[in-house]
Design a protein around this motif. Structure first.
Motif: not given
Length: 109
Positions: A19, A21, A29, A32, A52-53, A63-66
């Motif tokens: 994951t 972050y 953002l 989700v 999620v970004c 992008e896709g980081a949380v």
């Protein structure tokens, strides 16, 4: 048995499923999901919302980081949650105790 933790056979393996972050910066953002919990000390209810970004405005490739954000459900702090949902574009009243209402409200944004 002699053990050398620095031996190549014990080197960390690349894990692409880890994951990621978010770090600080300008991001877009999308919520989700959420989960509910109560503080261990006082039993104060809290809702944690996950994000999620979808766009990294700083261009760092996140992008896709949380990330997550906690919202306490108390008289003193409910305004933070209300302002959050207002920023998402929620215009109708909803029950913070109803998972269905929260799902619908998060889907608005």
């Amino acid at each position: 048995m002699l053990l050398n933790p620095m031996s190549e056979e014990f080197a960390p393996a690349a894990n692409t499923n880890r994951t990621r972050y978010l770090t600080a910066g300008k991001r877009v953002l999308a919520p989700v999901g959420f989960y509910r919990w109560n503080s261990a000390k006082k039993g104060t209810p809290c809702i944690t919302i996950g994000f999620v970004c979808v766009a990294d405005l700083d261009g760092n490739g996140e992008e896709g980081a949380v990330t997550t954000r906690d919202f306490w459900i108390t008289e003193r702090s409910i305004a933070m949650l209300a302002k959050f949902f207002r920023a998402l574009g929620v215009t109708n009243a909803f029950d913070t105790d109803s998972d269905d209402d929260l799902d619908k409200a998060l889907a608005t944004g």
